[in-house]
Motif scaffolding. Sequence first.
Motif, short mmCIF file in Angstrom:
data_model
loop_
_atom_site.label_atom_id
_atom_site.label_comp_id
_atom_site.label_asym_id
_atom_site.label_seq_id
_atom_site.Cartn_x
_atom_site.Cartn_y
_atom_site.Cartn_z
N ASP A 229 25.62 42.69 43.10
CA ASP A 229 25.68 41.40 43.81
C ASP A 229 25.94 41.58 45.30
N GLY A 230 26.05 42.80 45.77
CA GLY A 230 26.27 43.07 47.19
C GLY A 230 27.72 43.07 47.60
N ASN A 231 28.63 42.72 46.68
CA ASN A 231 30.06 42.68 47.01
C ASN A 231 30.71 44.04 46.77
N ASP A 232 31.65 44.39 47.66
CA ASP A 232 32.37 45.64 47.50
C ASP A 232 33.21 45.59 46.22
N ARG A 233 33.30 46.74 45.56
CA ARG A 233 34.16 46.84 44.36
C ARG A 233 34.57 48.30 44.20
N LYS A 234 35.57 48.52 43.36
CA LYS A 234 36.03 49.88 43.10
C LYS A 234 35.18 50.47 41.96
N VAL A 235 34.68 51.66 42.19
CA VAL A 235 33.90 52.35 41.15
C VAL A 235 34.61 53.65 40.81
N TRP A 236 34.30 54.16 39.62
CA TRP A 236 34.81 55.47 39.20
C TRP A 236 33.72 56.51 39.36
N LEU A 237 34.08 57.62 39.97
CA LEU A 237 33.14 58.74 40.12
C LEU A 237 33.64 59.91 39.29
N PHE A 238 32.71 60.52 38.54
CA PHE A 238 33.04 61.64 37.66
C PHE A 238 32.44 62.92 38.24
N PRO A 239 33.27 63.86 38.70
CA PRO A 239 32.73 65.17 39.11
C PRO A 239 32.31 65.96 37.86
#
Length: 275
Positions: free
Chosen positions: A124-134
């Motif tokens: 939706d174009g809004n900033d949000r927190k995402v999880w990144l998996f190395p």
Amino acid sequence: MPTDSIEALSPGDVLSNDQLCEIFGCSPQGGMRRAKKTNTLVIVTNHIESIYEDRWEGNVIHYTGMGQTGDMDLTFAQNNTLNESPGNGVAVHLFEVFKRKEYTYVGEVVRAAPPYQAIQPGADGNDRKVWLFPLQLRSSRLPAMSQEAAKEAFEKKEKQAAKLPDEELRQRARNAPAKTGSRPTVTTQYGRSPYVAEYAKRRANGTCELCQELAPFQTKKGEPYLECHHIEWLAAGGEDTIENTVALCPNCHRKMHTLNLPSDKKHLAQISKGL
């Protein structure tokens, strides 16, 4: 070549979506696909359609979890599966997409470090927190990516970026990873005759054969700087002959590789053939 079992897959194998689903027994949709039949989790990083900012650092990919809007939940669906692997016994297999409907097998991966959070725009174009998996490859061999495929994928992303509203573009640019990823690529190198190139430059006599302007600068040896160009590109089957080679200024050279207008090609062909 694509095979009919997980064990027979090799890095670099390209599968259709149907083949992928048949081999792993997974859903035909989504970037994270749990397959209980084979006790695997298939994850896909799509370089042409995904909103995520997955990136490679050596043989570690920083893979964005599941969920397109709002803050991601680490315990949600396949985020939880990936977070608990390999302790949960689920084998994780990674595919990449550089062309629509083509899934390139990369290999089995395992978590290299705990997941971490970052800010990325959602669908939706809004900033949000995402999880990144190395995630690290079990194999030491990262399949080389075709430079042509990488270029096509980047150009497609550029076109998508050009269509974004100003504010969303600003947010995505602001949140883009400052540290860019990298990975090996393979290129096709075409042999070229130095004699044909030198002949074209001498024929041009210091003047671009398209715009007819003087070379923009001189080299350290005091020679006019022009670049050789094949009117019919070698990659498209053109020949490395004096009739197919011209000397251009950098601007016109870029123009030919960006627009390749038929009128310019006709003009250059007449010059190269002395018409």
